[in-house]
Design a protein around this motif. Structure first.
Motif, PDB file in Angstrom:
ATOM      1  N   ASP A  37       0.819  -1.213   0.000  1.00 21.17           N
ATOM      2  CA  ASP A  37       0.000   0.000   0.000  1.00 21.17           C
ATOM      3  C   ASP A  37       0.854   1.264   0.000  1.00 21.17           C
ATOM      4  O   ASP A  37       0.521   2.246  -0.676  1.00 21.17           O
ATOM      5  CB  ASP A  37      -0.946   0.000   1.206  1.00 21.17           C
ATOM      6  N   ALA A  38       1.939   1.251   0.747  1.00 18.94           N
ATOM      7  CA  ALA A  38       2.835   2.410   0.780  1.00 18.94           C
ATOM      8  C   ALA A  38       3.445   2.657  -0.599  1.00 18.94           C
ATOM      9  O   ALA A  38       3.481   3.803  -1.084  1.00 18.94           O
ATOM     10  CB  ALA A  38       3.925   2.202   1.828  1.00 18.94           C
ATOM     11  N   GLN A  39       3.899   1.588  -1.235  1.00 20.79           N
ATOM     12  CA  GLN A  39       4.500   1.747  -2.560  1.00 20.79           C
ATOM     13  C   GLN A  39       3.450   2.142  -3.598  1.00 20.79           C
ATOM     14  O   GLN A  39       3.749   2.897  -4.530  1.00 20.79           O
ATOM     15  CB  GLN A  39       5.234   0.468  -2.975  1.00 20.79           C
ATOM     16  N   ARG A  40       2.234   1.679  -3.430  1.00 21.59           N
ATOM     17  CA  ARG A  40       1.144   2.095  -4.334  1.00 21.59           C
ATOM     18  C   ARG A  40       0.885   3.590  -4.206  1.00 21.59           C
ATOM     19  O   ARG A  40       0.664   4.277  -5.209  1.00 21.59           O
ATOM     20  CB  ARG A  40      -0.144   1.333  -4.028  1.00 21.59           C
ATOM     21  N   ALA A  41       0.894   4.090  -2.999  1.00 20.54           N
ATOM     22  CA  ALA A  41       0.669   5.526  -2.793  1.00 20.54           C
ATOM     23  C   ALA A  41       1.771   6.342  -3.469  1.00 20.54           C
ATOM     24  O   ALA A  41       1.494   7.351  -4.141  1.00 20.54           O
ATOM     25  CB  ALA A  41       0.608   5.838  -1.302  1.00 20.54           C
ATOM     26  N   ILE A  42       3.003   5.903  -3.314  1.00 19.24           N
ATOM     27  CA  ILE A  42       4.129   6.615  -3.933  1.00 19.24           C
ATOM     28  C   ILE A  42       4.052   6.490  -5.454  1.00 19.24           C
ATOM     29  O   ILE A  42       4.254   7.474  -6.180  1.00 19.24           O
ATOM     30  CB  ILE A  42       5.465   6.099  -3.366  1.00 19.24           C
TER      31      ILE A  42
END
Length: 167
Positions: A37-42
């Motif tokens: 999820d963190a990498q998706r946001a970035i």
């Protein structure tokens, strides 16, 4: 104050508010997210980098904007944006998603570092007016991009450290 000095000051100071905002509001949330999820946001933020093609549009930038700067910036942003979009499309397939996350971050950092390099070598501050409507990109947008690339690499390294060793 000369236009070159103004641009140099703004390039440096562009990091200050983003670092303050990132530290106070964005980083606590991103750090607490699941790695995907963190990498998706970035990746979502970086998927808008197709906008960098604007450096090639006559009338938006001045006719004397150094082609070496404009082309590298435009196509580096475009490649990063496409890789980020591909990562978002591949989120359900980890074997494809994670290499694309690494790829868009590597390409993105090389692009931004190359843009800074070309900006110095080609004396971009001395021709700051040639940036035209794109002037805000290196001053406002680029600092956030670089900060999020660093955060993405940190999160990638952290998630690797916390993975259980293969038996």
């Amino acid at each position: 104050m000369s236009p070159a000095m103004i641009l140099n000051i703004q390039l440096g100071l562009g990091y200050v508010p983003w670092l303050l905002c990132f530290a106070a509001y964005i980083w606590p949330r991103v750090r607490s997210m699941e790695p995907v999820d963190a990498q998706r946001a970035i990746a979502t933020l970086h998927s808008f980098r197709f906008f960098g093609l604007v450096f090639l549009v006559p009338g938006v930038v001045g006719p004397d904007l150094a082609p070496g700067f404009a082309s590298f910036a435009a196509y580096g942003d475009f490649a990063t944006g496409l890789l980020a979009m591909l990562a978002l499309l591949a989120v359900k397939r980890p074997a494809i998603f994670w290499p694309l996350v690494v790829a868009f971050n590597v390409v993105g950092v090389v692009d931004l570092a190359g843009d800074y390099y070309h900006g110095v070598v080609l004396d971009l501050p001395g021709h700051a007016g040639q940036l035209g409507a794109t002037y805000a990109i290196p001053v406002i947008y680029v600092p956030l991009l670089m900060i999020t690339h660093v955060a993405a690499f940190y999160l990638l390294a952290r998630s690797r450290r916390h993975q259980p060793a293969a038996a």
